[in-house]
Write an enzyme that holds these catalytic residues in place. Sequence first.
Site, PDB file in Angstrom:
ATOM      1  N   PRO A 196      86.617 -24.829   8.372  1.00 62.80           N
ATOM      2  CA  PRO A 196      85.782 -23.957   9.207  1.00 62.80           C
ATOM      3  C   PRO A 196      84.304 -24.182   8.926  1.00 62.80           C
ATOM      4  CG  PRO A 196      86.602 -22.721   7.338  1.00 62.80           C
ATOM      5  CD  PRO A 196      87.162 -24.110   7.202  1.00 62.80           C
ATOM      6  N   MET A 197      83.655 -25.032   9.686  1.00 62.57           N
ATOM      7  CA  MET A 197      82.235 -25.333   9.491  1.00 62.57           C
ATOM      8  C   MET A 197      81.407 -24.430  10.400  1.00 62.57           C
ATOM      9  SD  MET A 197      82.549 -29.497   9.313  1.00 62.57           S
ATOM     10  CE  MET A 197      80.797 -29.738   8.995  1.00 62.57           C
ATOM     11  N   LYS A 226      89.725 -19.282   0.628  1.00 58.84           N
ATOM     12  CA  LYS A 226      89.008 -20.513   0.316  1.00 58.84           C
ATOM     13  C   LYS A 226      87.908 -20.190  -0.678  1.00 58.84           C
ATOM     14  CE  LYS A 226      86.486 -24.473   2.094  1.00 58.84           C
ATOM     15  NZ  LYS A 226      85.670 -25.074   3.166  1.00 58.84           N
ATOM     16  N   HIS A 247      87.198 -26.000  -2.531  1.00 59.51           N
ATOM     17  CA  HIS A 247      86.168 -27.027  -2.336  1.00 59.51           C
ATOM     18  C   HIS A 247      85.747 -27.495  -3.723  1.00 59.51           C
ATOM     19  CE1 HIS A 247      82.734 -28.822   0.018  1.00 59.51           C
ATOM     20  NE2 HIS A 247      82.379 -29.033  -1.243  1.00 59.51           N
ATOM     21  N   CYS A 284      81.517 -19.946   0.993  1.00 62.79           N
ATOM     22  CA  CYS A 284      80.283 -20.265   1.712  1.00 62.79           C
ATOM     23  C   CYS A 284      79.084 -20.276   0.760  1.00 62.79           C
ATOM     24  CB  CYS A 284      80.040 -19.255   2.834  1.00 62.79           C
ATOM     25  SG  CYS A 284      78.520 -19.588   3.761  1.00 62.79           S
ATOM     26  N   GLY A 297      86.544 -31.314   6.496  1.00 62.05           N
ATOM     27  CA  GLY A 297      85.537 -30.851   7.439  1.00 62.05           C
ATOM     28  C   GLY A 297      84.715 -32.004   7.966  1.00 62.05           C
ATOM     29  N   ARG A 298      83.672 -32.366   7.211  1.00 59.68           N
ATOM     30  CA  ARG A 298      82.729 -33.379   7.685  1.00 59.68           C
ATOM     31  C   ARG A 298      83.406 -34.719   7.986  1.00 59.68           C
ATOM     32  NH1 ARG A 298      78.594 -33.667   3.047  1.00 59.68           N
ATOM     33  NH2 ARG A 298      80.539 -33.420   1.869  1.00 59.68           N
ATOM     34  N   GLY A 330      86.951 -31.431   0.072  1.00 62.08           N
ATOM     35  CA  GLY A 330      85.683 -31.999  -0.365  1.00 62.08           C
ATOM     36  C   GLY A 330      85.671 -33.498  -0.508  1.00 62.08           C
ATOM     37  N   GLU A 331      84.756 -34.150   0.233  1.00 55.86           N
ATOM     38  CA  GLU A 331      84.444 -35.575   0.082  1.00 55.86           C
ATOM     39  C   GLU A 331      85.605 -36.490   0.491  1.00 55.86           C
ATOM     40  OE1 GLU A 331      80.908 -37.549  -0.407  1.00 55.86           O
ATOM     41  OE2 GLU A 331      81.315 -35.402  -0.530  1.00 55.86           O
TER      42      GLU A 331
END
Length: 325
Positions: free
Chosen positions: A7-8, A139, A168, A98, A223-224, A200-201
């Site tokens: 969820p970005m 999260k 994360h 967050c 995400g990214r 993450g990553e």
Amino acid sequence: MRIILAPMEGLVDAPIRETLTKVGGIDRCVTEFIRVTHGMLPPRIFYKYAPELYSQSLTQVGTPVAVQLLGSDPEMMGRHGLRAVELGAAQVDINFGCPAKTVNKHKGGCVLMREPELMYEIASAVRKAVPAEVPVTAKMRLGYDDRSMGVACGQALEAAGASEIVIHARSKVDGYKPPAYWEEVARVREAVSAHVIANGEIWTVADYWRCREVSGCADVMIGRGLIARPDLARKIKASQQGDEVADMTWPEAVLLVREYAEVLQGWLEDRYVTGRIKQWMNFLRQGFPEAEAIWQDARKIREVAPMLACLEQKMPLSRSAVRAA
């Protein structure tokens, strides 16, 4: 193996969830967080962040969507968890990860990892308020000031009844800077019986397998990496079978952006639509050299039609000619 779309905030909205889940490989999505403060939010806020509530909490292709809440008042978080379920949520997720300064300043998100006892109270309140058959998940990061709080916070969430914990693999202070500390995720996973999901990553198929080896987590949240390479989840799933699938081409990526823009134009002005496209393009630059090549021109555009025309500059001539015809 499950792959969850992260969820970005400000980017992974319902239209982009629809777009990416159609590509394939994504097993679940999580909404941008719904901020819970002191008053009860009206249903329209839930529907704004999670229009999938109208469709049994599923995207058009049937991918489940969890509703995520963020706040520090246990009673209000519990009441909003129940409201989400009453409106159709099939899973309630709690945001303790967050890192945004404004969120943390108002005692939300990752700053709560300084207080595992409060994390327990919040998660416990939601778990007690929500029907037993509805999963309550969370999260978090590995900590706020450093990475020392992961185990304590993970155990607090487990004790409160969280069935899954996405971690994360950084602290708030680490931000989003490489590396991801997957080995610290493994420490939490070994200390709790709740299901742990690594985050993450993860930018490539190789990153997934390395994360799985180090963290011990077969399930991951991305995400990214999925925004930069919309076919990443599909490629990871294929790799589990020893298969390789061809990389998504730039024309295919442009088609996704075009479909996304068409949906957004139904409810946003052009300048806001192009703003969302630019956010996505900024990540696509990492996955596609064509996006990098046009970035300087695209970032100046404020209308949708010129923006899409700019994206198509780097499409093969044959595809452009076909579209023009």
